[in-house]
Design an enzyme around this catalytic site. Structure first.
Site, PDB file in Angstrom:
ATOM      1  N   SER A 253       0.844  -1.193   0.000  1.00 15.78           N
ATOM      2  CA  SER A 253       0.000   0.000   0.000  1.00 15.78           C
ATOM      3  C   SER A 253       0.883   1.248   0.000  1.00 15.78           C
ATOM      4  O   SER A 253       2.090   1.166   0.217  1.00 15.78           O
ATOM      5  CB  SER A 253      -0.897   0.010   1.238  1.00 15.78           C
ATOM      6  OG  SER A 253      -0.110   0.308   2.378  1.00 15.78           O
ATOM      7  N   LYS A 254       0.223   2.376  -0.229  1.00 14.82           N
ATOM      8  CA  LYS A 254       0.953   3.643  -0.232  1.00 14.82           C
ATOM      9  C   LYS A 254       1.625   3.871   1.122  1.00 14.82           C
ATOM     10  O   LYS A 254       2.711   4.420   1.207  1.00 14.82           O
ATOM     11  CB  LYS A 254      -0.015   4.774  -0.563  1.00 14.82           C
ATOM     12  CG  LYS A 254       0.594   6.145  -0.393  1.00 14.82           C
ATOM     13  CD  LYS A 254      -0.089   7.160  -1.255  1.00 14.82           C
ATOM     14  CE  LYS A 254       0.059   8.574  -0.736  1.00 14.82           C
ATOM     15  NZ  LYS A 254       1.317   8.906  -0.100  1.00 14.82           N
ATOM     16  N   ARG A 255       0.952   3.421   2.176  1.00 16.47           N
ATOM     17  CA  ARG A 255       1.505   3.608   3.520  1.00 16.47           C
ATOM     18  C   ARG A 255       2.862   2.915   3.695  1.00 16.47           C
ATOM     19  O   ARG A 255       3.734   3.401   4.389  1.00 16.47           O
ATOM     20  CB  ARG A 255       0.517   3.126   4.585  1.00 16.47           C
ATOM     21  CG  ARG A 255       0.043   4.275   5.462  1.00 16.47           C
ATOM     22  CD  ARG A 255      -1.090   3.869   6.376  1.00 16.47           C
ATOM     23  NE  ARG A 255      -2.237   3.405   5.602  1.00 16.47           N
ATOM     24  CZ  ARG A 255      -2.914   2.292   5.854  1.00 16.47           C
ATOM     25  NH1 ARG A 255      -2.554   1.506   6.851  1.00 16.47           N
ATOM     26  NH2 ARG A 255      -3.947   1.958   5.116  1.00 16.47           N
TER      27      ARG A 255
ATOM     28  N   GLY B  18       5.073   2.579   1.392  1.00 14.99           N
ATOM     29  CA  GLY B  18       6.042   3.457   0.753  1.00 14.99           C
ATOM     30  C   GLY B  18       6.414   4.614   1.659  1.00 14.99           C
ATOM     31  O   GLY B  18       7.587   4.949   1.819  1.00 14.99           O
ATOM     32  N   ASP B  19       5.394   5.213   2.289  1.00 11.65           N
ATOM     33  CA  ASP B  19       5.642   6.351   3.191  1.00 11.65           C
ATOM     34  C   ASP B  19       6.488   5.904   4.383  1.00 11.65           C
ATOM     35  O   ASP B  19       7.398   6.595   4.818  1.00 11.65           O
ATOM     36  CB  ASP B  19       4.319   6.941   3.688  1.00 11.65           C
ATOM     37  CG  ASP B  19       3.504   7.551   2.552  1.00 11.65           C
ATOM     38  OD1 ASP B  19       4.107   7.798   1.483  1.00 11.65           O
ATOM     39  OD2 ASP B  19       2.287   7.760   2.714  1.00 11.65           O
TER      40      ASP B  19
END
Ligand code: GLU
Length: 511
Positions: free
Chosen positions: A262-264, A266-267
């Site tokens: 998920s994008k999270r 990556g963050d």
């Protein structure tokens, strides 16, 4: 019968930036099409007005341009099967909507969103299907007159597919083999919304695959649950014989392997999950992209290609042409692929090494210009040489400045630890002598300079290590950098003398 020409499509919904998993799906479609001598189509599935995000379509097109994935037909290219944007195909779908309703394969439903919500609250497992549809507001539970009155009043409605319960639906998947599902688990999905005057994804997707003569549908695993519904729809529309072959790609998993990427993630771990930077027009949130992070498109492609596919041996660095030649769906794995972003960095490092120094220098030049005084004269040939010296140490072009700033700007401070360790009591005197020697040289290129300096150190009986360490400190300001005589050749005699003199006057005589 001659084989049909292979036609595959990538069919994103413009609901935001393209996720890196979507890029991989598109890449596999592209490789498959090119391998088979087929066509690759970009179709925009924008029938859900609620989720439409301005700019997303342009973003998708720009991302593929950057990545070097070219479409043969599509929303930006046109082609014989257009339009390729579903919102422009409104009139095309009406025929199938009417046909399904007339044949009793679909029906009109009048429940409001609030009524549906209330039902779901009352029965948490509520599913609109054969077991419940007669309790709901629709053309099956109502009399013809009730339905007609509603329609005549111009009120909103949806069209739902009528799923026959307890039938075994078989999906043939090129990666997963045969999948059997009991139709009772599928709900009467909405196929059309009068409010939008457009079909939903489920119907538009199939009508378009059929009309655009798509032969293979290669899509992400998240769409696997809709495959049985699609098989039913092909059957209802009488298109079973020309149904495309399905292939559902494995999920991309978190780097740790537990769950979907998920994008999270990556963050949290500091890697992009989008090909290009994206500024969300609604939230204003800014998400980083592979391009802006400094990835080369070839590296991203190579990295993604191997997340769920292998060429049959342990080769890792593959050009697009090689991947096309080797690509088969049989070599795609069924199980999810861990998104090992460190491997992505490794690929970028490898691809930087494969580029010429000139190419890298051209990418680095704007950064150098930006960092130096506007008036300073940046020599391209010099940058090419510098790049050649440090290329091996970098992962991104953006790392170059940190590695090479001292070539352009004399040290303004000296690393304290290095001074303590490397600047000896006799360093000032020795470097003064060295400066005198260097001043006398006519040829300042690396080899002859090195030879002269070595002879001098030998004849004096000085410690080679001590001299070189102090010399490096004077030139670089710390203990890093490439071979010292490559540095002296590039920065030139005048600058070398200047840096030695500054170090002698600034650094302490005794430590
Ligand atoms: N529009 C769907 C999406 O957004 C397409 C899925 C498919 O490939 O059929 O991914």
């Amino acid at each position: 019968m001659p084989e049909k020409k292979v036609r595959v499509r990538f069919a994103p919904s413009p609901t935001g930036p393209l996720h890196i998993g979507g890029v991989r799906t598109a890449l596999y479609n592209y490789l498959f099409a090119k391998k088979q001598g087929g066509n690759f189509i970009l179709r925009i599935e924008d029938t859900d007005s609620q989720r439409f995000v301005p700019g997303a379509e342009a973003y998708i097109i720009e991302a593929f341009q950057w990545l070097g994935i070219a479409f043969d037909e599509g929303v930006h290219k046109g082609g014989p099967y257009g339009p390729y944007r579903q919102s422009e195909r409104q009139s095309i779908y009406q025929k199938q909507v009417n046909q399904l309703v007339e044949n009793g394969r679909a029906y009109l439903a009048f429940d409001t969103p609030e009524e549906l919500e209330a039902k779901r609250k009352e029965f948490p497992n509520f599913q609109y299907d054969a077991s419940t549809r007669l309790q709901m507001k629709n053309s099956l539970s109502w009399s013809e007159k009730e339905t007609k009155d509603w329609m005549d009043a111009g009120k909103q409605y949806v069209v739902r597919i009528k799923i026959e319960p307890d039938k075994i639906i078989t999906v043939q998947d090129m990666i997963r083999g045969e999948i059997k599902v009991n139709s009772s688990i599928i709900d009467d999905k909405v196929l059309y919304k009068s409010a939008d005057q457009l079909p939903t994804y489920h119907l538009a997707n199939i009508v378009d695959d059929h009309l655009m003569e798509i032969t293979h549908v290669i899509r992400g695993e998240e769409w696997l649950p809709s495959a049985p519904l699609h098989v039913i729809l092909y059957n209802y529309l009488g298109w079973t014989d020309s149904m495309p072959q399905f292939a559902h790609l494995p999920l991309l998993l978190k780097p740790e392997g537990n769950g979907k990427l998920s994008k999270r993630d990556g963050d949290r771990l500091g890697f992009p999950v989008f090909p290009l930077q994206w500024n969300d027009p609604q939230s204003g949130e800014n998400s980083s992209g592979y391009r802006e992070k400094g990835y080369l498109p070839e590296a991203v492609i190579n990295f993604l290609a191997l997340l769920g596919w292998n060429p049959g041996d342990d080769r890792e660095i593959l050009s697009m042409e090689e991947m096309i030649a080797l690509f088969t769906l049989e070599k795609c794995s069924k199980s999810g692929a861990k998104f090992d972003y460190k491997k992505g960095e490794w690929f970028n490092h490898q691809y930087i090494q494969l580029k010429s120094n000139e190419e890298i220098a051209t990418m680095f030049l704007p950064d150098v210009r930006h960092r130096l005084e506007p008036a300073s004269n940046v020599e391209y040939d010099k940058i090419v040489k510098i790049v050649g010296l440090v290329k091996e140490r970098i992962t991104f072009v953006q790392d170059l400045w940190e590695q090479t700033a001292f070539f352009f700007i004399a040290p303004t401070r000296y690393d304290e630890k290095a001074v303590k360790k490397r600047w000896k009591e006799d360093s000032p005197a020795q470097l003064t002598e060295l400066a005198a020697l260097l001043a006398s040289l006519d040829d300042f290129t690396a080899h002859p300079t090195e030879e002269k300096v070595m002879n001098w150190i030998d004849s004096k009986g000085y410690s080679l290590g001590n001299i070189m360490n102090a010399f490096r400190l004077a030139l670089v300001g710390e203990s890093k950098g490439p071979h010292i005589f490559d540095i002296t050749e590039i920065i030139g005699k005048k600058e070398v003398m200047k840096r030695i003199n500054t170090a002698i006057s600034v650094l302490p005589c005794t430590v």
